[in-house]
Design a protein around this motif. Structure first.
Motif, PDB file in Angstrom:
ATOM      1  N   PHE A  50    -108.687 117.730 -45.955  1.00 29.31           N
ATOM      2  CA  PHE A  50    -109.191 118.985 -46.509  1.00 29.31           C
ATOM      3  C   PHE A  50    -110.034 118.809 -47.774  1.00 29.31           C
ATOM      4  O   PHE A  50    -110.580 119.785 -48.288  1.00 29.31           O
ATOM      5  CB  PHE A  50    -108.020 119.932 -46.828  1.00 29.31           C
ATOM      6  N   GLY A  51    -110.100 117.575 -48.284  1.00 23.23           N
ATOM      7  CA  GLY A  51    -110.870 117.348 -49.499  1.00 23.23           C
ATOM      8  C   GLY A  51    -110.232 117.930 -50.736  1.00 23.23           C
ATOM      9  O   GLY A  51    -110.905 118.096 -51.771  1.00 23.23           O
ATOM     10  N   LYS A  94    -116.197 117.513 -30.077  1.00 17.95           N
ATOM     11  CA  LYS A  94    -116.453 116.424 -31.026  1.00 17.95           C
ATOM     12  C   LYS A  94    -115.210 116.071 -31.833  1.00 17.95           C
ATOM     13  O   LYS A  94    -115.315 115.568 -32.953  1.00 17.95           O
ATOM     14  CB  LYS A  94    -117.610 116.813 -31.952  1.00 17.95           C
ATOM     15  N   GLY A  95    -114.039 116.337 -31.263  1.00 16.98           N
ATOM     16  CA  GLY A  95    -112.797 115.964 -31.928  1.00 16.98           C
ATOM     17  C   GLY A  95    -112.047 117.160 -32.468  1.00 16.98           C
ATOM     18  O   GLY A  95    -112.552 118.278 -32.508  1.00 16.98           O
ATOM     19  N   TRP A  96    -110.809 116.879 -32.907  1.00 17.74           N
ATOM     20  CA  TRP A  96    -109.919 117.932 -33.388  1.00 17.74           C
ATOM     21  C   TRP A  96    -110.229 118.396 -34.814  1.00 17.74           C
ATOM     22  O   TRP A  96    -109.694 119.395 -35.264  1.00 17.74           O
ATOM     23  CB  TRP A  96    -108.474 117.423 -33.389  1.00 17.74           C
ATOM     24  N   TRP A  97    -111.092 117.697 -35.538  1.00 17.35           N
ATOM     25  CA  TRP A  97    -111.070 117.767 -37.000  1.00 17.35           C
ATOM     26  C   TRP A  97    -112.250 118.475 -37.622  1.00 17.35           C
ATOM     27  O   TRP A  97    -112.434 118.441 -38.831  1.00 17.35           O
ATOM     28  CB  TRP A  97    -110.992 116.352 -37.581  1.00 17.35           C
ATOM     29  N   GLY A  98    -113.105 119.101 -36.847  1.00 15.92           N
ATOM     30  CA  GLY A  98    -114.266 119.776 -37.411  1.00 15.92           C
ATOM     31  C   GLY A  98    -115.406 118.812 -37.690  1.00 15.92           C
ATOM     32  O   GLY A  98    -115.452 117.692 -37.159  1.00 15.92           O
ATOM     33  N   ASP A  99    -116.331 119.225 -38.560  1.00 16.92           N
ATOM     34  CA  ASP A  99    -117.550 118.447 -38.788  1.00 16.92           C
ATOM     35  C   ASP A  99    -117.316 117.200 -39.627  1.00 16.92           C
ATOM     36  O   ASP A  99    -118.143 116.286 -39.616  1.00 16.92           O
ATOM     37  CB  ASP A  99    -118.608 119.316 -39.478  1.00 16.92           C
ATOM     38  N   THR A 100    -116.196 117.163 -40.380  1.00 16.17           N
ATOM     39  CA  THR A 100    -115.941 116.024 -41.278  1.00 16.17           C
ATOM     40  C   THR A 100    -114.566 115.439 -40.959  1.00 16.17           C
ATOM     41  O   THR A 100    -113.562 115.773 -41.605  1.00 16.17           O
ATOM     42  CB  THR A 100    -116.005 116.464 -42.750  1.00 16.17           C
ATOM     43  N   HIS A 104    -113.887 108.398 -41.779  1.00 17.89           N
ATOM     44  CA  HIS A 104    -114.884 107.899 -42.739  1.00 17.89           C
ATOM     45  C   HIS A 104    -115.337 106.466 -42.460  1.00 17.89           C
ATOM     46  O   HIS A 104    -115.924 105.819 -43.330  1.00 17.89           O
ATOM     47  CB  HIS A 104    -114.364 108.020 -44.175  1.00 17.89           C
ATOM     48  N   VAL A 105    -115.073 105.971 -41.277  1.00 17.48           N
ATOM     49  CA  VAL A 105    -115.516 104.655 -40.813  1.00 17.48           C
ATOM     50  C   VAL A 105    -115.772 104.777 -39.312  1.00 17.48           C
ATOM     51  O   VAL A 105    -115.432 105.789 -38.701  1.00 17.48           O
ATOM     52  CB  VAL A 105    -114.456 103.557 -41.086  1.00 17.48           C
ATOM     53  N   PRO A 106    -116.333 103.753 -38.668  1.00 17.93           N
ATOM     54  CA  PRO A 106    -116.506 103.819 -37.210  1.00 17.93           C
ATOM     55  C   PRO A 106    -115.170 103.937 -36.481  1.00 17.93           C
ATOM     56  O   PRO A 106    -114.175 103.308 -36.850  1.00 17.93           O
ATOM     57  CB  PRO A 106    -117.196 102.488 -36.878  1.00 17.93           C
ATOM     58  N   VAL A 107    -115.157 104.771 -35.433  1.00 19.76           N
ATOM     59  CA  VAL A 107    -113.960 104.994 -34.622  1.00 19.76           C
ATOM     60  C   VAL A 107    -114.311 104.702 -33.161  1.00 19.76           C
ATOM     61  O   VAL A 107    -115.300 105.224 -32.632  1.00 19.76           O
ATOM     62  CB  VAL A 107    -113.464 106.450 -34.750  1.00 19.76           C
ATOM     63  N   PHE A 108    -113.493 103.893 -32.504  1.00 17.99           N
ATOM     64  CA  PHE A 108    -113.747 103.496 -31.127  1.00 17.99           C
ATOM     65  C   PHE A 108    -112.706 104.154 -30.225  1.00 17.99           C
ATOM     66  O   PHE A 108    -111.506 103.906 -30.360  1.00 17.99           O
ATOM     67  CB  PHE A 108    -113.729 101.972 -31.018  1.00 17.99           C
ATOM     68  N   VAL A 109    -113.181 105.019 -29.333  1.00 19.99           N
ATOM     69  CA  VAL A 109    -112.318 105.841 -28.492  1.00 19.99           C
ATOM     70  C   VAL A 109    -112.256 105.235 -27.089  1.00 19.99           C
ATOM     71  O   VAL A 109    -113.294 105.051 -26.432  1.00 19.99           O
ATOM     72  CB  VAL A 109    -112.847 107.289 -28.411  1.00 19.99           C
ATOM     73  N   LEU A 110    -111.055 104.935 -26.621  1.00 16.92           N
ATOM     74  CA  LEU A 110    -110.873 104.379 -25.281  1.00 16.92           C
ATOM     75  C   LEU A 110    -111.019 105.483 -24.242  1.00 16.92           C
ATOM     76  O   LEU A 110    -110.385 106.538 -24.344  1.00 16.92           O
ATOM     77  CB  LEU A 110    -109.488 103.750 -25.171  1.00 16.92           C
ATOM     78  N   GLY A 122    -119.453 112.518 -43.397  1.00 10.97           N
ATOM     79  CA  GLY A 122    -118.434 111.760 -44.113  1.00 10.97           C
ATOM     80  C   GLY A 122    -118.292 110.321 -43.702  1.00 10.97           C
ATOM     81  O   GLY A 122    -117.334 109.645 -44.102  1.00 10.97           O
ATOM     82  N   GLY A 123    -119.197 109.807 -42.864  1.00 10.83           N
ATOM     83  CA  GLY A 123    -119.164 108.391 -42.513  1.00 10.83           C
ATOM     84  C   GLY A 123    -118.498 108.055 -41.200  1.00 10.83           C
ATOM     85  O   GLY A 123    -118.459 106.890 -40.806  1.00 10.83           O
ATOM     86  N   THR A 124    -117.953 109.051 -40.501  1.00  6.26           N
ATOM     87  CA  THR A 124    -117.314 108.800 -39.204  1.00  6.26           C
ATOM     88  C   THR A 124    -118.343 108.815 -38.086  1.00  6.26           C
ATOM     89  O   THR A 124    -119.150 109.739 -37.989  1.00  6.26           O
ATOM     90  CB  THR A 124    -116.252 109.875 -38.895  1.00  6.26           C
ATOM     91  N   THR A 125    -118.323 107.787 -37.246  1.00  2.86           N
ATOM     92  CA  THR A 125    -119.080 107.786 -36.000  1.00  2.86           C
ATOM     93  C   THR A 125    -118.121 107.454 -34.865  1.00  2.86           C
ATOM     94  O   THR A 125    -117.413 106.442 -34.919  1.00  2.86           O
ATOM     95  CB  THR A 125    -120.228 106.768 -36.023  1.00  2.86           C
ATOM     96  N   PHE A 126    -118.065 108.311 -33.853  1.00  3.13           N
ATOM     97  CA  PHE A 126    -117.226 108.067 -32.690  1.00  3.13           C
ATOM     98  C   PHE A 126    -118.023 107.287 -31.645  1.00  3.13           C
ATOM     99  O   PHE A 126    -119.092 107.719 -31.214  1.00  3.13           O
ATOM    100  CB  PHE A 126    -116.747 109.383 -32.080  1.00  3.13           C
ATOM    101  N   HIS A 127    -117.467 106.154 -31.235  1.00  2.00           N
ATOM    102  CA  HIS A 127    -118.049 105.336 -30.169  1.00  2.00           C
ATOM    103  C   HIS A 127    -117.083 105.360 -28.987  1.00  2.00           C
ATOM    104  O   HIS A 127    -115.874 105.199 -29.164  1.00  2.00           O
ATOM    105  CB  HIS A 127    -118.255 103.891 -30.640  1.00  2.00           C
TER     106      HIS A 127
END
Length: 223
Positions: A50-51, A94-100, A104-110, A122-127
């Motif tokens: 939530f920042g 685009k995920g459970w968490w909203g726009d941010t 905050h790092v790369p995330v690799f989704v199986l 915020g630095g998150t990229t979903f691969h």
């Protein structure tokens, strides 16, 4: 050196990491949110999601904060990304968490279904990785650039990495909650024969924090 670790994965007293009947209204299954009473109030959680610069401190927050130290990439099972099953109908989810998201790092989704990467605020990229757990780990290690890779769950994803001997350390929070049914983390897993030992146990009011480490793995965490 990059370590592969699990942090803050919460189990009920009867061994479940999520409740039954997971869906868009119950992302952690029925009753699953109750597992995380130790985590949600902490300053680390409030800040990451939530920042907010507020929240509880103490042992629960210390363990929550550990999960973000020296972290370079995450790996998630598809259920941890969203409730959609089968092929992606579109790119809207685009995920459970909203726009941010809080990664905050790369995330690799199986997943079994290809999808273009999604760059978030915020630095998150979903691969999205269709080649299995080894491909995901190889890509996550490269992206982490010497920092650690965190396996975020769910339970079946952690079990797959455990069976292959690929997790160096696990922090499990045992919550004083009974779920009765759901996703059992250690079902069919012989941790002893896999070389794990308990190296730390810290009780708090809302959880008992247990750290398991594979023999021969040095710790780089403090606390």
């Amino acid at each position: 050196m990059t370590r592969v670790r699990v942090n803050g994965f919460t189990l009920s007293l009867d061994g479940y990491g999520a409740g039954p009947e997971q869906d868009i209204n119950h992302p952690l299954g029925i009753g699953g949110t109750d597992l995380h009473q130790w985590l949600i109030p902490t300053r680390t959680f409030q800040r990451s999601l939530f920042g907010k610069d507020e929240g509880t401190t103490g042992a629960d927050d210390d363990f929550a904060a550990r999960g973000f130290q020296n972290l370079g990439a995450w790996i998630l099972g598809r259920n941890m990304f969203g409730p959609i099953r089968g092929d992606w109908p579109n790119d809207d989810w685009k995920g459970w968490w909203g726009d941010t998201p809080p990664y905050h790092v790369p995330v690799f989704v199986l997943t079994h279904y290809a999808r273009p990467a999604i760059e978030m605020k915020g630095g998150t990229t979903f691969h999205f990785v269709t080649g299995g757990i080894h491909e995901a780990l190889e890509r996550a290690r490269d992206a982490a650039a010497g920092k650690d890779v965190r396996i975020g769950g769910g339970a079946e994803t952690i079990r797959q990495y455990l069976r292959e001997g690929l997790i160096d350390e696990l922090h499990i929070a045992i919550s004083p909650v009974l779920l009765g049914r759901g996703e059992a983390l250690f079902e069919g897993i012989d941790l002893r024969s896999l070389g794990y030992e308990c190296v730390q146990s810290v009780p708090t009011e809302k959880a008992t924090h247990v750290v398991l480490r594979r023999q021969g793995q040095a710790s780089t965490t403090a606390g």
